[in-house]
Design an enzyme around this catalytic site. Structure first.
Site, mmCIF file in Angstrom:
data_model
loop_
_atom_site.group_PDB
_atom_site.id
_atom_site.type_symbol
_atom_site.label_atom_id
_atom_site.label_comp_id
_atom_site.label_asym_id
_atom_site.label_seq_id
_atom_site.Cartn_x
_atom_site.Cartn_y
_atom_site.Cartn_z
ATOM 1 C CE LYS A 111 -31.073 -65.375 -37.748
ATOM 2 N NZ LYS A 111 -29.760 -65.745 -38.286
ATOM 3 C CE LYS A 192 -30.496 -59.148 -33.475
ATOM 4 N NZ LYS A 192 -29.813 -60.377 -33.489
ATOM 5 C CE LYS A 195 -31.388 -59.726 -43.638
ATOM 6 N NZ LYS A 195 -30.323 -59.566 -44.571
HETATM 7 P P1 TYM Z 1 -24.334 -61.636 -38.116
HETATM 8 O O1 TYM Z 1 -23.921 -61.760 -39.536
HETATM 9 O O2 TYM Z 1 -25.789 -61.559 -37.794
HETATM 10 O O3 TYM Z 1 -23.644 -60.385 -37.436
HETATM 11 C C1 TYM Z 1 -22.240 -60.157 -37.481
HETATM 12 C C2 TYM Z 1 -21.791 -59.572 -36.150
HETATM 13 O O4 TYM Z 1 -22.500 -58.368 -35.864
HETATM 14 C C3 TYM Z 1 -23.021 -58.412 -34.531
HETATM 15 N N1 TYM Z 1 -24.294 -57.660 -34.462
HETATM 16 C C4 TYM Z 1 -24.563 -56.721 -33.536
HETATM 17 N N2 TYM Z 1 -23.832 -56.227 -32.524
HETATM 18 C C5 TYM Z 1 -24.396 -55.242 -31.778
HETATM 19 N N3 TYM Z 1 -25.642 -54.741 -31.998
HETATM 20 C C6 TYM Z 1 -26.416 -55.214 -33.003
HETATM 21 N N4 TYM Z 1 -27.618 -54.699 -33.230
HETATM 22 C C7 TYM Z 1 -25.885 -56.250 -33.833
HETATM 23 N N5 TYM Z 1 -26.350 -56.919 -34.906
HETATM 24 C C8 TYM Z 1 -25.369 -57.782 -35.281
HETATM 25 C C9 TYM Z 1 -23.251 -59.910 -34.272
HETATM 26 O O5 TYM Z 1 -23.282 -60.181 -32.894
HETATM 27 C C10 TYM Z 1 -22.050 -60.509 -34.965
HETATM 28 O O6 TYM Z 1 -20.926 -60.529 -34.113
HETATM 29 N N6 TYM Z 1 -23.948 -66.314 -36.538
HETATM 30 C C11 TYM Z 1 -23.173 -65.136 -36.832
HETATM 31 C C12 TYM Z 1 -22.077 -65.347 -37.865
HETATM 32 C C13 TYM Z 1 -21.110 -66.447 -37.549
HETATM 33 C C14 TYM Z 1 -20.102 -66.425 -36.548
HETATM 34 C C15 TYM Z 1 -19.402 -67.649 -36.673
HETATM 35 C C16 TYM Z 1 -19.754 -65.495 -35.564
HETATM 36 C C17 TYM Z 1 -20.985 -67.631 -38.226
HETATM 37 N N7 TYM Z 1 -19.958 -68.348 -37.694
HETATM 38 C C18 TYM Z 1 -18.356 -67.997 -35.825
HETATM 39 C C19 TYM Z 1 -18.686 -65.831 -34.724
HETATM 40 C C20 TYM Z 1 -18.009 -67.056 -34.849
HETATM 41 C C21 TYM Z 1 -24.117 -64.100 -37.380
HETATM 42 O O7 TYM Z 1 -25.132 -64.393 -37.978
HETATM 43 O O8 TYM Z 1 -23.680 -62.821 -37.270
#
Ligand code: TYM
Length: 325
Positions: A111, A192, A195
């Site tokens: 990022k 992966k 957006k």
């Molecule tokens: P975020 O907002 O990017 O994504 C939310 C969830 O979606 C999953 N995900 C995917 N799974 C499979 N294939 C994909 N292409 C894909 N893209 C996204 C992510 O793995 C996630 O589970 N840092 C985290 C948010 C967060 C969090 C936490 C998660 C903040 N605090 C505490 C767990 C526990 C994030 O940016 O997810």
């Protein structure tokens, strides 16, 4: 009964990866466990985001989470910034983590690469994530594969804090689904799905119209070999389609692969399965958007419940490190 916690950023572009990698599994565990799900608005500040957009997206993400099937009668659904213990505990954990550990975070490298300025919050992002989870003494964290490294760090911080100051936190475990843990971009199956602005044809949005889903799947990149086989290394595009079909219908990837002789039929069925999977979410989203007052009430009640649990853990941690109270 286990305690489950997970979170998602209000980035406003939710896609099949979010749904199959995370949301669907949140819905699946909500009735058997004590579950907390969080809209992590503080994490969204680590990248450039317009204030009015952030406000709007926060509420709309709550809409999405209810639309996919979270039941506010059984889960605690809340906004991260409504519970002040999150950044407070994050500070105690920043003083537990090391710079060396944060330097190794792959998501930070990805990022921050190519940016002229990088916010300090982007660097400490995984520590705030650790605070999110540890405040609720969560046993399980259902996430997609891309969060594994953050979960490992979180476990290390919990163990180190417990060893240094006495047992304070439950050490949580990542729960990653067997299929669709990393949904790939339909146009570039080596990366992966993320957006839709980054890859309009490669990303299937949760609210995409059926004709768009059909078009995106039909144009998905495969290979020239022509045989339907599950082999993510050699055949990433076809394997991704098989995982999507498996996750959407419940058949195994091998069973799904055995059913097809060519890519055309496979794509037709994947598109059909995804359209039926997402139709109820689209409908429910429209209904909920018409009653945002109710969604706000759910978030207020969620923040109250979350705060009760989080404040107990925070006080314990603050006392353990020697803060005067
Ligand atoms: P975020 O907002 O990017 O994504 C939310 C969830 O979606 C999953 N995900 C995917 N799974 C499979 N294939 C994909 N292409 C894909 N893209 C996204 C992510 O793995 C996630 O589970 N840092 C985290 C948010 C967060 C969090 C936490 C998660 C903040 N605090 C505490 C767990 C526990 C994030 O940016 O997810």
């Amino acid at each position: 009964m286990a305690t489950v916690f997970s979170g998602v950023q209000p980035s406003g572009d939710y896609h099949l990866g979010n749904y199959l990698g995370a949301f669907k599994n949140w819905v699946a565990v909500q009735h058997e466990n004590e579950a907390f799900f969080c809209v992590v608005d503080l994490h969204a500040l680590t990248l450039d985001i317009d204030p009015s957009e952030l406000r709007e997206r926060t509420l709309d993400l709550a809409v999405t989470l209810l639309a996919v099937g979270l039941d506010p009668e059984v889960v605690t659904l809340f906004v991260q910034s409504h519970v002040p213990e999150h950044p407070r505990l994050a500070w105690l954990l920043e003083c537990t983590a090391t710079v060396g550990e944060l330097n190794r975070m792959v998501q930070f490298k990805e990022k921050s690469s190519g940016r002229e300025t990088v916010r300090a919050g982007l660097y400490t992002y995984p520590v705030l994530m650790a605070a999110d989870v540890l405040l609720y003494q969560a046993d399980q964290v259902p996430v997609g594969d891309d969060q594994r490294q953050h979960l490992e760090l979180m476990r290390d911080l919990a163990v180190r804090f417990n060893n240094r100051y006495g047992r304070t936190f439950t050490v949580p475990e990542a729960v990653v689904p067997k299929v669709a843990a990393r949904v790939m971009d339909l146009q570039q199956p080596g990366r992966k799905m993320s957006k839709s602005i980054d890859s309009p044809l490669g990303t299937v949005g949760l609210l995409d119209a059926p004709k768009d889903i059909e078009r995106k799947v039909r144009r998905a990149v495969t290979d020239t070999d022509g045989r339907v086989r599950y082999d993510p290394e050699a055949k990433p595009g076809v394997s991704n389609l098989l995982e999507l079909l498996s996750a959407a219908t419940g058949v195994s990837v091998e069973e799904a692969a055995a059913r097809y002789d060519g890519y055309g039929d496979l794509k037709r069925d994947v598109a059909e399965a995804l359209i039926s999977l997402l139709a109820p979410i689209r409908q429910r989203t429209a209904e909920l958007r018409a009653d945002l007052g109710e969604v706000e009430r759910i978030l207020t009640a969620g923040a109250d419940r979350a705060h009760k649990v989080a404040s107990v853990t925070y006080e314990r941690a603050a006392k353990a490190v020697g803060l005067f109270s």
